[in-house]
Write an enzyme that holds these catalytic residues in place. Structure first.
Site, PDB file in Angstrom:
ATOM      1  CD  GLU A  60      52.115   2.224 103.094  1.00 37.23           C
ATOM      2  OE1 GLU A  60      52.669   3.272 102.620  1.00 37.23           O
ATOM      3  OE2 GLU A  60      52.141   2.233 104.412  1.00 37.23           O
ATOM      4  CG  HIS A 129      44.456   4.888 111.757  1.00 37.46           C
ATOM      5  ND1 HIS A 129      45.041   5.966 111.617  1.00 37.46           N
ATOM      6  CD2 HIS A 129      45.602   4.061 112.367  1.00 37.46           C
ATOM      7  CE1 HIS A 129      46.341   5.899 111.616  1.00 37.46           C
ATOM      8  NE2 HIS A 129      46.631   4.694 112.446  1.00 37.46           N
TER       9      HIS A 129
END
Lengths: 335, 373
Positions: A60, A129
């Site tokens: 990322e 998540h």
């Protein structure tokens, strides 16, 4: 007008932006052939090619850092972070580079990045998540932070974010991805300003501010409160940085009461900032201290407990009761 | 100027080939001289058992008993080979797919699975099993293993640390930083990469322009590139790496070349991005069948071998299903537990308020059988 899901509306917004500007490129993990784990970029690589819809290595910080380089080169990158909890490796690039480059270069380098982040809980996911990290970004000067609540806004706001010359962190309420709504596909990016709030429902007794997934919950709460004779005005904040205080202030001056709700933790969340700012602006109009109905100050819990963490209709109405001085969960503590 | 080697096929270390034939290897052979037929049979039973746990995981997810499941199908040899090379006090830092390692550590299968039901974030006590709980943030655990190994070195321990991760993780900064630290401090750590060829939809070629095993060398860490579907080779390679760690020779990197036969998780649909022919190619290299063929060559009756393993697998599966389906949901107030080790005033107040909030429903329920409103 077409009835589209939230996810399809985002897809249409991306497509429209890519057609309008050849410098718009998408970057992220699994966004190409797979179309993203939520299928938001479905079909775009096939239609625009691998140079405009770029499947990136699994890193990322690398995604955002190279997007900065692409922006230096004149591109307009739209980055997908796969899940909210995966953005932290990129936090350094976002906070130290993306947010500050325009300032650092005295305006010579702009960073027209859009960083899309599916956020929030309620879908029974594993750890990392279901997070709501928006306050970190709203706290960071140089970033604009927005969150659409419905398909029409998803379509328009995403195009506006991409067209914006400032970096925009674009929080998508993932549990609404499959909900449908009318979208004006011919309207392009015409709509309220990216930085503006919208009153979704008029009311007279209390102002209820929400954003993202909780706008729908707030509207449901307003409908339920009608039965008790309470008239709730629901404001969809849409922009978390800047906050459209003019709209919130005008509403609170009419109702005299404010409730803010978000999934994110309470401490130093958007609710705290809005409560403070509205108290400053509306002190003599307030009939009750602003009330926050938020997630607790805990790590996002495992999914069997998430319904206890997330503000739902009942918890919002309990907060409304507090703001209205009606019997509520904290009544026993008063007096 | 040296050139990246690309993804060539030579250099894969193997002890048992896909047809079950024992292939000699000078480097690995000395490390498995003690592995007799009974030991091989034990490795076979282990692989059958974890494949069964894995199948139960997928089935339980389909039946709505689990929220999600990350299958290990195809990676049994890598996990059992490594797992059975370890001493009990070596510390494991796994990713979320290491069901086989947990099995080797004596973790009850239901404790592995209940995390995926959403009943807990952690299924076992890391210090009870010398195994950290599954890491979902890709690659983060590799730094923990490097640091744990630095600790072993500095407090004079004789153990090793081992960390498991996939090919996708090798793109993360954390994994590269872990190699920097491990090499600088010559930490007794083993980097065990299961290259299963796919990071969700992304092929390994997107993560690395060369063999993954070529990368650690640049950090000053020797590496072994082994056939990850060959349980004996994985056992031998891990023993070599552990021995290097224990004898003061620092970190070793193992790339176990294997294949993710299933989806990334039960939420994934691999038909969208990969060719069925590739699955056929790898099915022919199946780790369990390979060992069965090898054992048949040594005179074992395959049907009898399978039946023996099935007894173990059936027992594990039956216990697992009962335990998972019988799990109680957590209590609402559990949401506040374990955020801190000591009282925290802000959170204590939120807990108190939420208890009052919950009480309203209890009161209303007892009074009217309805909700709070």
């Amino acid at each position: 007008m077409s009835a589209l899901t939230f996810g399809k509306a985002l897809n249409a917004g991306l497509r429209h932006s890519m057609e309008a500007d050849s410098k718009v490129v998408l970057m992220g993990e699994d966004i190409g052939k797979l179309g993203g784990v939520f299928r938001i970029t479905d079909g775009l690589q096939k239609d625009f090619g691998q140079h405009r819809v770029i499947d990136t290595p699994l890193a990322e910080s690398g995604i955002v850092g190279t997007a900065v380089g692409m922006a230096y080169r004149g591109f307009r990158p739209v980055v997908e972070i796969q899940f909210d909890g995966f953005v932290y490796p990129a936090f350094d690039q976002i906070v130290s580079q993306v947010a500050k480059l325009h300032y650092r270069t005295h305006g010579q380098v702009s960073m027209p990045l859009t960083i899309r982040i599916p956020f929030g809980g309620g879908i029974g996911s594993p750890e990392h998540h279901s997070e709501s990290p928006e306050a970190y970004f709203a706290h960071t000067a140089g970033l604009r932070v927005v969150s659409p609540s419905n398909p029409q806004d998803a379509y328009v706001m995403l195009q506006q974010a991409i067209a914006c010359n400032d970096p925009v962190v674009f929080f998508e309420p993932k549990r609404r991805y499959h909900e449908r709504g009318e979208v004006d596909l011919d309207g392009g990016m015409a709509g309220p300003d990216l930085g503006s709030a919208v009153i979704r429902r008029r009311g007279t007794d209390v102002t209820l501010v929400a954003y993202g997934a909780l706008v729908k919950t707030a509207l449901d709460a307003a409908t339920a409160a009608e039965d008790d004779g309470i008239s709730i005005e629901v404001i969809d904040l849409r922009s978390l940085s800047p906050v459209d205080y003019a709209t919130v202030e005008a509403s609170v001056k009419r109702t005299g009461r404010l409730v803010v709700t978000h999934e994110a933790a309470q401490t130093l969340g958007l609710g705290a900032e809005i409560a403070a700012s509205i108290t400053e602006r509306c002190f003599y109009h307030l009939e009750h201290a602003p009330v926050r109905v938020t997630g607790f100050d805990i790590p996002y819990p495992y999914s069997k407990l998430e319904m206890h963490h997330l503000p739902d209709l009942d918890r919002i109405l309990d907060g409304v009761d507090r703001a209205m001085d009606r019997p509520n969960s904290l009544s026993s503590l008063e007096g | 100027m040296s050139q990246p080697a690309g993804h060539r096929d030579e250099g894969l270390i193997q002890l048992i080939d896909p047809s079950g034939r024992r292939t000699p290897n000078e480097e690995l052979d000395p490390w498995v001289t003690d592995v007799d037929v009974d030991a091989l049979r034990g490795l076979h039973t282990d692989m059958v058992a974890i494949r069964r746990i894995d199948q139960e995981g997928t089935a339980l997810q389909r039946q709505g008993e689990l929220a999600l499941w990350p299958p290990l199908l195809g990676q049994e040899a890598a996990q059992i080979g490594a797992g059975r090379a370890l001493e009990d006090d070596d510390f494991i830092f796994p990713s979320y797919r290491e069901t086989g390692l947990a099995y080797c550590r004596g973790v009850d299968a239901e404790d592995t699975l209940r995390v995926w039901r959403g009943n807990a974030y952690s299924g076992w006590d890391p210090f009870g099993k010398n195994m950290a709980t599954p890491q979902i943030i890709i690659g983060a655990q590799t730094l923990h293993a490097a640091g744990y190994a630095m600790g072993i070195k500095y407090d004079g321990g004789s153990q090793a640390a081992i960390t498991f991760f996939g090919d996708g993780a090798t793109s993360q900064g954390d994994v590269n930083e872990a190699m920097v630290f491990a090499a600088s401090y010559q930490a007794p750590v083993v980097f065990f990469c299961q290259n299963n060829h796919w990071a969700i939809s992304e092929p390994v070629e997107l993560q690395s322009n060369t063999h993954i095993a070529d990368r650690p060398v640049g950090f000053g860490i020797p590496s072994l590139r082994v056939d990850g579907n060959d349980v004996l080779a994985c056992l031998a390679a891990t023993r070599i790496a552990l021995d290097r760690a224990r004898t003061g020779n620092g970190p070793t990197f193992i790339e176990a070349v294997t294949y993710r036969m299933g989806p990334h998780t039960t939420a994934d649909d691999p038909t969208r991005y990969r060719d069925a022919n590739e699955l056929d190619l790898w099915a022919a290299k199946d780790p369990i069948e390979r060992l069965e063929k090898h054992l048949a060559g040594l005179g074992l009756d395959t049907a009898e071998l399978q039946a023996g393993a099935a007894v173990v697998a059936d027992a594990v599966a039956e216990k697992l299903r009962k335990a998972i389906i019988g799990l109680q949901d957590p209590q609402p107030m559990d949401v506040f537990e374990n955020v801190y080790s000591q009282p925290h005033a802000t959170l204590d107040r939120q807990r108190e308020h939420y208890a009052l909030y919950q009480q309203q429903f209890a009161d209303a329920g007892s009074a009217t059988e309805g909700g709070a409103r």
